[in-house]
Design a protein around this motif. Structure first.
Motif: not given
Length: 113
Positions: A65-92
């Motif tokens: 479940e930890t994996f599922r929740t994190a991957v779904e959140q990561l995908a939502r965050d990426m899609a949202h950033s791309l929808d706003l025309g923002q670049p995707l950034e990796l953590p340090e």
């Protein structure tokens, strides 16, 4: 955005037995998820789990479940950033080696796409 503890929990899953030797790190997982978000077909969490762990089979037990929740959140965050025309950034990266992190991201993205 995933917290440092979320990323650590993901890597604990990725590096667990029996797939730890074949699994990607968080940066590779980020590339896998990104390819699913921008690619021609979105992947299920189970597919992402198989790609990230290097397994060809469906896990004997459900995807953690930890994996599922994190991957779904990561995908939502990426899609949202791309929808706003923002670049995707990796953590340090913790080891301070951005080139290794980028190589791992690229491997996850290319292998998935």
């Amino acid at each position: 955005m995933l917290s440092d503890s979320d990323i650590e929990a993901l890597e604990d899953i990725l590096f667990a037995e029996p797939w730890g030797d074949e699994a990607v790190d968080f940066f590779g997982l980020h590339g896998v998820v990104c390819a699913s978000v921008v690619g021609p077909a979105s992947l299920s969490t189970e597919d992402i789990f198989r790609l990230a762990t290097g397994t060809d089979e469906t896990p004997e037990s459900e995807v953690p479940e930890t994996f599922r929740t994190a991957v779904e959140q990561l995908a939502r965050d990426m899609a949202h950033s791309l929808d706003l025309g923002q670049p995707l950034e990796l953590p340090e990266p913790e080891d301070g080696d951005p080139m290794n992190a980028l190589e791992n991201w690229c491997a996850g993205f290319v292998d998935t796409f």
